[in-house]
Design an enzyme around this catalytic site. Structure first.
Site, short mmCIF file in Angstrom:
data_model
loop_
_atom_site.label_atom_id
_atom_site.label_comp_id
_atom_site.label_asym_id
_atom_site.label_seq_id
_atom_site.Cartn_x
_atom_site.Cartn_y
_atom_site.Cartn_z
N GLU A 56 -8.25 -5.80 4.83
CA GLU A 56 -8.07 -5.43 3.42
C GLU A 56 -6.88 -6.16 2.82
O GLU A 56 -6.91 -6.54 1.65
CB GLU A 56 -7.88 -3.91 3.31
N ASN A 62 0.88 -1.18 0.00
CA ASN A 62 0.00 0.00 0.00
C ASN A 62 0.91 1.23 0.00
O ASN A 62 1.42 1.64 1.04
CB ASN A 62 -0.89 -0.04 1.26
N ARG A 69 -2.50 -2.08 -3.46
CA ARG A 69 -3.72 -1.31 -3.24
C ARG A 69 -3.65 -0.06 -4.11
O ARG A 69 -2.66 0.67 -4.07
CB ARG A 69 -3.81 -0.92 -1.77
N HIS A 110 -12.86 2.77 0.25
CA HIS A 110 -12.84 1.69 1.25
C HIS A 110 -13.52 0.43 0.69
O HIS A 110 -14.04 -0.39 1.44
CB HIS A 110 -13.58 2.08 2.55
N ARG A 156 -11.96 15.25 8.06
CA ARG A 156 -12.71 15.64 6.84
C ARG A 156 -14.15 16.00 7.18
O ARG A 156 -14.76 15.37 8.06
CB ARG A 156 -12.70 14.50 5.82
#
Ligand code: AMP
Length: 397
Positions: free
Chosen positions: A383, A7, A91, A180, A240
């Protein structure tokens, strides 16, 4: 198969080397400060070993090389030779409309990821640096790209279409994409399994971490999600804002003379629960501050819980019911009070928590009451396992 999962971010690179069949994690770690100086943290779970070193990493190439050196090192390595790594799974943030599933990395795949750079300007270039570094150092090892957006590509038109002039969709691909996806795919599949694999299922997955999103999943396929063209949309997150009235931007830009970059920086980095509380983006800090009577910390938690609860209600409406609500990621897996507060008041929908069962962290558990019509599930996300399994499947074909 032995799969190296990568990743790659712009200045960091996480990795996990694992067996896609047994799920055993041989080693995992992190390269930090790529392009600045360079630091490697490498862990070998079976031996409870941790190795840390300052290693110059001017580019992602040196970072990948340091990972391979660690994996093959006589002291803290887990393989004798790089050739024992069967494949690499990457990823990748944005697959645009081009990718509805994972794909073997070839020239066409790289060109398509490049085309998605305007949609994922921060992440896709970094993901590509990770891919190119692996290709250069391990040219004979197959590589696979797994996209954060792919799971959401099953959304119907009415869920992904923004109510702005249609030409922006046709010409510029402006639509809801969602993120996601690998996490939502993993936990929704686990949830369907825990429901006993019924022919039909309606699941709401709540990925609540520093970045957060919900997905509505019918029969294993995503039909809606809270994030949009980019990962700023949805509900309040760590830093955010989630969805806001676009007028706020014009108003604040006018009052303070911000340009669009400064405005977006405020919405991405200074908003969410950090912005409301002024305390922290970390939910542990907020819970502690709220306990001590900090009103704004409590308000931030209230806003977060309220917005998640509203999306749960709207997704139940969108799907015409819900069989299971899943909590995952840092907050969802660890904060019993957050889970409890989010579902509080949803009893009318048949959602009833078992407070004792909910008193658990990071373990796959049914946390709803025995008489709850809707199952509430805690499912730790994985993941890396999804990426490893996709990679193995594609490479075996
Ligand atoms: P993630 O992005 O999935 O790594 O999640 C990171 C978030 O999980 C951070 O905001 C942490 O505050 C939050 N988190 C981790 N442990 C806990 C906990 N015990 N209680 C509340 N939040 C937690």
């Amino acid at each position: 198969m032995k799969i190296l999962v990568i990743n790659a971010g712009s200045s960091s690179l996480k990795y996990q080397f694992m067996d896609s069949d047994t799920h055993e994690v041989f080693a995992k770690g992190l390269c930090e400060r790529i392009g600045i100086d360079g630091r490697l943290t490498h862990k070998v779970p079976a031996k409870d070993q941790k190795f840390e070193a300052e290693i110059p990493m001017p580019t992602h190439g040196e970072a990948i090389q340091s990972v391979l050196d660690a994996l093959t090192s006589p002291e803290h390595g887990v393989v004798k030779d790089v050739s024992e790594i069967d494949a690499v799974g990457h990823r990748v943030l944005h697959g645009g409309m081009a990718f509805t599933e994972s794909c073997i990395i070839d020239d066409a795949c790289i060109a398509a990821i490049e085309e998605c750079i305007p949609l994922g300007p921060l992440h896709n270039p970094a993901n590509l640096m990770g891919i190119r570094a692996c290709q250069a150092i391990m040219p004979n090892t197959p590589q696979v790209a797994v996209f954060d957006t792919a799971f959401h590509m099953s959304m119907p038109e009415k869920a992904y279409t923004y109510a702005i002039p249609y030409e922006y969709y046709e010409k510029d691909k402006v639509r809801r994409y969602g993120f996601h996806g690998t996490s939502h795919r993993y936990v929704s599949a686990r949830a369907i399994d825990m429901l006993g694999n019924p022919a039909h299922s309606k699941v709401i997955t709540c990925h609540l971490g520093n970045g957060s999103s919900l997905a509505a999943v019918v029969d294993g396929k995503c039909v809606d999600t809270t994030m949009g063209l980019g990962p700023l949309a949805g509900f309040a997150m760590g830093t955010r804002s989630g969805d806001i009235d676009a007028t706020i931007m014009e108003y604040l830009m006018g009052r303070y003379g911000y340009d669009i970059k400064e405005m977006l920086n405020i919405l991405n980095k200074k908003s969410g629960v950090l912005g409301i509380s002024g305390v922290s983006s970390d939910f542990r800090d907020l819970e502690a501050a709220a306990k001590e009577g900090n009103h704004r910390a409590q308000l931030a938690l209230d806003v977060f819980e309220y917005q998640v609860r509203k999306f749960i209600g709207s997704y139940a409406a969108a799907m015409g019911g819900v069989d299971a609500i899943v909590f995952t990621a840092g907050v969802g897996e660890n904060s019993a009070s957050m889970r409890q507060n989010i579902v509080a008041g949803l009893e009318y929908m048949g959602v009833k928590m078992d407070p004792e069962a909910n008193n658990v962290r990071g373990k796959e558990t049914v946390i709803s009451a025995a008489d709850s019509k809707v199952k509430i599930l805690l499912i730790p996300t994985d993941e890396e396992l999804m990426i490893a399994q996709d990679t193995a499947e594609l490479v075996k074909k």
